[in-house]
Motif scaffolding. Structure first.
Motif, mmCIF file in Angstrom:
data_model
loop_
_atom_site.group_PDB
_atom_site.id
_atom_site.type_symbol
_atom_site.label_atom_id
_atom_site.label_comp_id
_atom_site.label_asym_id
_atom_site.label_seq_id
_atom_site.Cartn_x
_atom_site.Cartn_y
_atom_site.Cartn_z
ATOM 1 N N LYS A 50 -10.491 -1.643 30.558
ATOM 2 C CA LYS A 50 -11.333 -0.453 30.542
ATOM 3 C C LYS A 50 -10.669 0.562 29.628
ATOM 4 O O LYS A 50 -9.445 0.588 29.503
ATOM 5 N N TYR A 51 -11.516 1.360 28.977
ATOM 6 C CA TYR A 51 -11.028 2.330 28.013
ATOM 7 C C TYR A 51 -11.708 3.668 28.215
ATOM 8 O O TYR A 51 -12.878 3.733 28.598
ATOM 9 N N ALA A 52 -10.963 4.716 27.910
ATOM 10 C CA ALA A 52 -11.585 6.023 27.812
ATOM 11 C C ALA A 52 -12.570 5.991 26.646
ATOM 12 O O ALA A 52 -12.363 5.253 25.668
ATOM 13 N N ASP A 53 -13.619 6.768 26.749
ATOM 14 C CA ASP A 53 -14.607 6.788 25.669
ATOM 15 C C ASP A 53 -13.956 7.108 24.328
ATOM 16 O O ASP A 53 -14.325 6.555 23.291
ATOM 17 N N SER A 54 -12.968 7.980 24.356
ATOM 18 C CA SER A 54 -12.313 8.397 23.112
ATOM 19 C C SER A 54 -11.493 7.276 22.481
ATOM 20 O O SER A 54 -11.153 7.334 21.302
ATOM 21 N N LYS A 113 -12.333 3.847 22.831
ATOM 22 C CA LYS A 113 -13.144 2.656 22.545
ATOM 23 C C LYS A 113 -13.316 2.447 21.045
ATOM 24 O O LYS A 113 -13.628 3.376 20.308
#
Length: 115
Positions: A58-62, A64
């Motif tokens: 999983k990644y922070a939107d910033s 990705k």
């Protein structure tokens, strides 16, 4: 004794790349969920990227599309490849390892991205 030791931080120009690594000892690494967090002055520590013990990420939107987390269960290491860095990526990056009992943290490594 549990130890998480980060390395690879530094100063880089915007658009550049860095690779952070975290060497882990003292826990059963392959059963642990690993993650990278970032903290900047005046803000709470925030998740940048995580990988559970099954390999799900999983990644922070910033992050990705620019960052990639990986782990090597044979070497007990977790890494964060950061590309196309931006000044807003600046902060102290912490490695964390979550076990059923608790979450462990490294001492942090500074990443500074200049514009």
């Amino acid at each position: 004794q549990v130890q998480l030791v980060e390395s690879g931080g530094g100063l880089v120009q915007a658009g550049g790349s860095l690779r952070l690594s975290c060497a882990v000892s003292g826990i059963i690494f392959r059963f642990s969920d690993m993650a990278w967090y970032r903290q900047t002055p005046g803000k709470q520590r925030e998740l940048v990227a995580g990988m559970d013990n099954g390999g799900r990420t999983k990644y922070a939107d910033s992050a990705k599309g620019r960052f990639a987390i990986s782990r090597d269960n044979a070497k007990n290491t977790v890494s964060l490849q950061m590309n196309s860095l931006k000044p807003e990526d600046t902060g102290v990056y912490y490695c964390s390892g979550r076990t059923p009992a608790t979450t462990y943290w490294g001492q942090g490594t500074q990443v500074t991205v200049s514009s």
